[in-house]
Design a protein around this motif. Structure first.
Motif: not given
Length: 376
Positions: A64-73
């Protein structure tokens, strides 16, 4: 007094996992168009993220090289691992197929392709005659390729298939390879289109996705990379991308495009937000919704739209359908429009059987478990 890094203490088991919340920092606000938000203030449970970081660091989860999370923009979580980084151009492999579908939509929005019912072979008259001519080929539509359900004998999951992508890569003319595939037959144990869910018999076919990109190039009369820059990258503020190309210079619309993780999240956010980015249309609402409509049953546990998967995950006893741009190695952009949620997992576990279950597990057991309860 000797000071020990927080991460080292956590890995050594000298700090409770819940204390890992102290190690959280909101994503950095950059000049790339992303709003950012503090997950703590928004009610996220940070413990699953801390657990994920531990599992990645100790090798339980590999590649795993990245984890990016977006919520409500807004971005709420952004971490890089195993040599990954914010400016890393991730080799997303077949995730490119979803990007190609977006470009098909952009061409339709501009009137350069009539619609998804446009006949594919009409764009490639210069490639005739074929070694496997068949009048049924002239009826194959853009939608047939978008849904992996054309009558071409092409199945990447079958090493004996005439259209298996590895056979294409050793030829010089990939367009002719795809167009000249024979019409498939259906063994007694296989479902014909008329007997299949949604009237389509699914078979994963990279050659068909490549053909879609080649069709767009001919329709818009410019290289796919140039059209992508004008239609998608510029309005999304994507300034770094790398395409692959066939031997004749045609862009490889079926795989291998490299993008940064925050830019992958932009594609997901825009698609889940009816084609809008920062309130401005990038693709039409009609096309965004067309892509995110179930068109075929891909597997027992997954459906397919226009070059994009739909998986199902449990959360609080309920089924959460999640659309997913997906590529070899465990590369994913998960999109849940109903929750206004986008999650990017990049991974270099190429050709490893654990890669896809691992990334899907990260979404299920980390992102969805950390997500705040829905507002009433």
């Amino acid at each position: 007094m000797t000071r020990f890094p927080f991460r080292a203490l956590l890995l050594a088991g000298l700090l409770p996992l819940a204390a890992a919340a102290a190690d959280y920092a909101p994503p950095e606000r950059l000049d790339d168009g992303w709003a950012v938000a503090d997950a703590t203030a928004a009610g996220w449970n940070l413990q699953p993220f801390a657990s994920a970081e531990t599992s990645i660091a100790d090798g339980t989860w590999k590649g795993v090289t990245s984890l990016v999370v977006a919520h409500r923009g807004a971005l709420v979580y952004e971490r890089y691992f195993n040599g990954g980084g914010r400016d890393q151009l991730n080799d997303t492999r077949s995730l490119t197929k979803s990007l190609t579908a977006l470009l098909v939509g952009a061409a339709i929005d501009r009137g350069l392709v009539p619609d998804a019912q446009a006949r594919v072979y009409a764009y490639f008259g210069d490639k005739r005659p074929f070694g496997h001519p068949d009048p049924r080929k002239d009826a194959i539509t853009v939608e047939d390729l978008l849904t992996m359900s054309s009558l071409l004998e092409c199945n990447d999951d079958n090493t004996f298939s005439s259209g298996n992508e590895e056979r294409m890569y050793v030829t010089e003319d990939w367009i002719r390879f795809a167009l000249d595939l024979p019409i498939k037959g259906f063994a007694p144990w296989e479902s014909k289109p008329a007997d299949s869910p949604h009237g389509r018999s699914f078979a994963y076919c990279t050659a068909g996705s490549f053909l879609l990109g080649a069709l767009v190039e001919r329709a818009v009369r410019q290289p796919l990379a140039a059209f992508s820059h004008a239609a998608l990258e510029k309005p999304l503020g994507i300034t770094a991308i790398r395409w692959n190309f066939a031997p004749d210079g045609t862009a490889m619309g079926g795989g291998g495009t490299r993008l940064r993780s925050r830019d992958l999240a932009k594609l997901g956010q825009m698609l889940g937000d009816d084609g809008l980015w920062q309130g401005k249309p990038v693709i039409s609402k009609a096309w965004a919704r067309a892509m995110l409509t179930v068109r075929a049953q891909a597997r027992e546990d997954a459906e397919y739209g226009y070059q994009i998967w739909r998986f199902h995950f449990p959360r609080d006893g309920k089924d959460v359908p999640a659309w997913a741009m997906s590529g070899n190695g465990g590369n994913y952009v998960f999109i849940v429009p109903e929750l206004d949620l986008v999650a990017v997992v990049t991974s270099t576990a190429y050709n490893q059987r654990f890669a896809h279950p691992q990334s899907q597990g990260i979404f299920r057991d980390v992102v969805l478990k950390a997500l705040p309860a829905e507002r009433n």
